[in-house]
Design a protein around this motif. Structure first.
Motif, short mmCIF file in Angstrom:
data_model
loop_
_atom_site.label_atom_id
_atom_site.label_comp_id
_atom_site.label_asym_id
_atom_site.label_seq_id
_atom_site.Cartn_x
_atom_site.Cartn_y
_atom_site.Cartn_z
N THR A 140 0.81 -1.20 0.00
CA THR A 140 0.00 0.00 0.00
C THR A 140 0.85 1.26 0.00
O THR A 140 2.00 1.26 0.41
CB THR A 140 -0.91 0.03 1.23
OG1 THR A 140 -0.10 0.01 2.41
CG2 THR A 140 -1.84 -1.16 1.25
N ALA A 141 0.23 2.35 -0.45
CA ALA A 141 0.84 3.67 -0.35
C ALA A 141 0.45 4.29 0.99
O ALA A 141 -0.47 3.84 1.66
CB ALA A 141 0.35 4.55 -1.49
N ASP A 143 0.13 8.33 2.96
CA ASP A 143 0.17 9.78 2.80
C ASP A 143 0.26 10.35 4.20
O ASP A 143 -0.72 10.42 4.93
CB ASP A 143 -1.09 10.29 2.09
CG ASP A 143 -0.99 11.77 1.73
OD1 ASP A 143 -0.06 12.43 2.23
OD2 ASP A 143 -1.83 12.25 0.96
N GLY A 148 4.20 13.90 1.45
CA GLY A 148 3.21 13.54 0.44
C GLY A 148 3.19 12.05 0.20
O GLY A 148 3.49 11.26 1.09
N SER A 149 2.81 11.65 -1.00
CA SER A 149 2.65 10.23 -1.31
C SER A 149 3.96 9.48 -1.15
O SER A 149 5.02 9.93 -1.56
CB SER A 149 2.15 10.06 -2.75
OG SER A 149 0.85 10.59 -2.89
N LEU A 153 3.95 2.41 -4.23
CA LEU A 153 2.99 2.92 -5.20
C LEU A 153 2.95 2.00 -6.42
O LEU A 153 3.99 1.76 -7.05
CB LEU A 153 3.38 4.32 -5.65
CG LEU A 153 3.48 5.41 -4.58
CD1 LEU A 153 4.03 6.70 -5.18
CD2 LEU A 153 2.12 5.65 -3.95
N GLY A 163 9.78 7.04 0.01
CA GLY A 163 9.11 7.99 0.88
C GLY A 163 9.93 8.33 2.11
O GLY A 163 10.84 7.60 2.50
N SER A 167 8.00 4.54 4.32
CA SER A 167 8.05 3.79 3.07
C SER A 167 8.39 2.34 3.32
O SER A 167 7.71 1.44 2.84
CB SER A 167 9.05 4.40 2.07
OG SER A 167 10.37 4.39 2.59
N ASP A 293 6.26 8.85 -12.66
CA ASP A 293 4.99 8.97 -11.95
C ASP A 293 4.86 10.36 -11.32
O ASP A 293 5.63 10.74 -10.44
CB ASP A 293 4.91 7.89 -10.87
CG ASP A 293 3.50 7.70 -10.34
OD1 ASP A 293 2.83 8.71 -10.05
OD2 ASP A 293 3.06 6.54 -10.23
N ARG A 295 2.85 11.44 -9.24
CA ARG A 295 2.51 11.48 -7.81
C ARG A 295 3.72 11.75 -6.94
O ARG A 295 3.58 12.20 -5.79
CB ARG A 295 1.86 10.15 -7.40
CG ARG A 295 0.46 9.92 -7.95
CD ARG A 295 -0.03 8.52 -7.61
NE ARG A 295 0.78 7.49 -8.28
CZ ARG A 295 0.59 6.18 -8.10
NH1 ARG A 295 -0.35 5.75 -7.27
NH2 ARG A 295 1.35 5.31 -8.75
#
Length: 467
Positions: A140-141, A143, A148-149, A153, A163, A167, A293, A295
């Motif tokens: 899963t991602a 936030d 941020g994201s 991903l 991240g 992450s 990406d 995002r």
């Protein structure tokens, strides 16, 4: 207290017949107790764990982009730092199929982002042990509201695990805090034709039945948020620089000779320049990855191989400045890592200052001119140290932090300034540090009191007097 073999067997039997329903805390006269379920860093509540120190992660994962399903085995080598009855690992979302400690199956349960492991017998302080976790699921991602994201991903052609500060726990079980660094080996199996890129030195690839396994090894201790996994259709360029492997990759959907590719091509030259200022490059490999990406609106200093979002090369423009920033982190943030997130300026202030150094070296504005411009634009009510969770990535951390670095340079002079930086990156290499550690080292090298200078430039509420 170290348990004898007989008492260990008694403890294990007691756990099996009497305490399993309560998680077998081991809170008894022998002193065995659970490791903390939270390292206690207020910037990342619930992250990190206590009672042990990880030395190595051996990760073997298989990812199928068509189903977004990841299957993994993590073999974690750690040492108990207390008489340990049970311990936690951070893990988000994935299903755990089996856990063993050493050769014995271990009881386990899931909590909120936690995997709680109870070995059959207590682990005495100082004992090295191995935890094997088999897991599966759709990663899963996350936030987190700061950067941020992040997390894992799913992308159009694969996936990206990236991240800060979150992450790692979305794709493997981990002690997810930079205060517990470890070495890594990774084998990742993906469908033929896709790249699977990560940290460290590349190993041999192998293929069978339509799948290819890519191997990576990071032998320098690495904070968990600096790990990455990038899977997809990439143009991968391999070579050597200064006797070490260099691996760069640009998403195939981006121009082959555009701004991203030309910027990454300067990686070796930028590293060499930074090494002349900061001391020897601290890792066994170099590189960088540009993803497509949208995002991902940030670049991250993933160890030895930074990852860049596509926005840094908008309109196909080269951007060596961001490359200089992320490569500077290899010294400041990656090799010398944070003890706690409230000192994140130690990462970002020095990396932002490295942008000024590189710009001057590359024929642009001088570091002094950038200092003057930023000094006039700074909001001095915002501190660099302990900026608060919502301002972890704010201007005070980056730009005010860079101002403090240059103020130190103006105060002590170039010779002492660069000696301080090289001493810091040498003495603290592969470890962790705080702002107080930096101040103490700077005062020792310079032979003078510098605490008032750091206080004024990092946390004072009004514009400091120019040195």
């Amino acid at each position: 207290m170290v348990l004898t073999g007989r008492r260990l067997r008694v403890a294990a039997l007691t756990c099996a017949i009497g305490l399993a329903a309560t998680g077998c805390t081991g809170d008894d006269s022998d002193g065995f107790r659970p490791g903390a379920a939270d390292v206690g860093d207020p910037y990342v509540p619930g992250h990190g764990n206590g009672g042990y120190d990880v030395g190595h992660y051996g990760l073997d994962v298989r990812y199928d982009p068509s189903t977004d399903r990841l299957t993994g085995r993590a073999v974690i080598t750690a040492t108990a730092t207390q008489d340990l009855s049970r311990f936690n690992l951070d893990l988000v979302g994935l299903e755990v199929r089996a856990v063993s400690v050493g050769d014995a199956a271990a009881e386990h349960r899931r909590g909120d982002g936690e995997l709680v492991v109870t070995p059959r017998g207590g682990l005495p302080r100082g004992r090295q042990f191995t935890v094997t976790v088999d897991y599966v699921g759709v990663p899963t991602a996350v936030d987190d509201g700061a950067l941020g994201s992040g997390g894992f991903l799913h992308t159009a052609d694969g996936g990206v695990a990236l991240g800060q500060p979150d992450s790692a726990a979305t794709w493997f079980p981990v002690n997810d805090h930079p205060s517990d660094k470890a070495t890594y080996d990774l084998a990742v199996t993906v469908p033929d034709g896709l790249a699977a890129l990560s940290n460290g030195v590349p190993g041999p690839k192998s293929s069978a039945d339509g799948w290819t396994t890519w191997r990576w090894s990071e032998r320098a201790p690495m904070a968990s948020y600096l790990s990455t996994l990038v899977i997809g259709d990439y143009r991968v360029v391999t070579g050597t620089h200064a006797g070490r492997p260099i691996v760069t990759a640009v998403a195939a959907s981006l121009p082959a000779t555009g701004g991203a590719a030309t910027s990454l091509a300067r990686t070796g030259a930028i590293v060499d320049f930074l090494a002349s200022r900061f001391g020897p490059y601290p890792f066994d490999s170099y590189g960088g990855i540009v993803i497509a990406d949208e995002r991902i609106g940030y670049a991250l200093e993933t160890q030895s191989r930074p990852v860049y979002g596509p926005g840094f090369f908008a309109d196909d423009r080269p951007n060596p400045s961001v490359v200089a920033h992320e490569l500077a982190h290899q010294w400041f943030g990656d090799s010398v890592s944070l003890t706690r997130w409230g000192d994140i300026w130690l990462n970002e202030g020095f990396a932002s200052y490295a942008e000024w150094l590189w710009e001057e070296h590359d024929g642009g504005r001088t570091a002094q001119r950038n200092f003057e411009i930023q000094y006039a634009a700074t909001d001095w009510t915002q501190p660099s140290v302990e900026p608060g969770r919502e301002q972890m990535f704010g201007s005070a951390v980056y730009k005010r932090g860079a101002l403090a670095v240059h103020a130190l340079r103006r105060t002590v002079g170039d010779d002492l300034f660069f000696r301080i930086l090289r001493t810091w990156t040498t003495e603290r290499a592969a470890g962790n540090a705080t702002t107080a550690d930096l101040v103490a080292l700077a005062e020792r090298v310079a032979g003078r009191q510098l605490r008032p200078l750091f206080d004024a430039w990092l946390v004072g509420g009004s514009a400091p007097t120019l040195p």
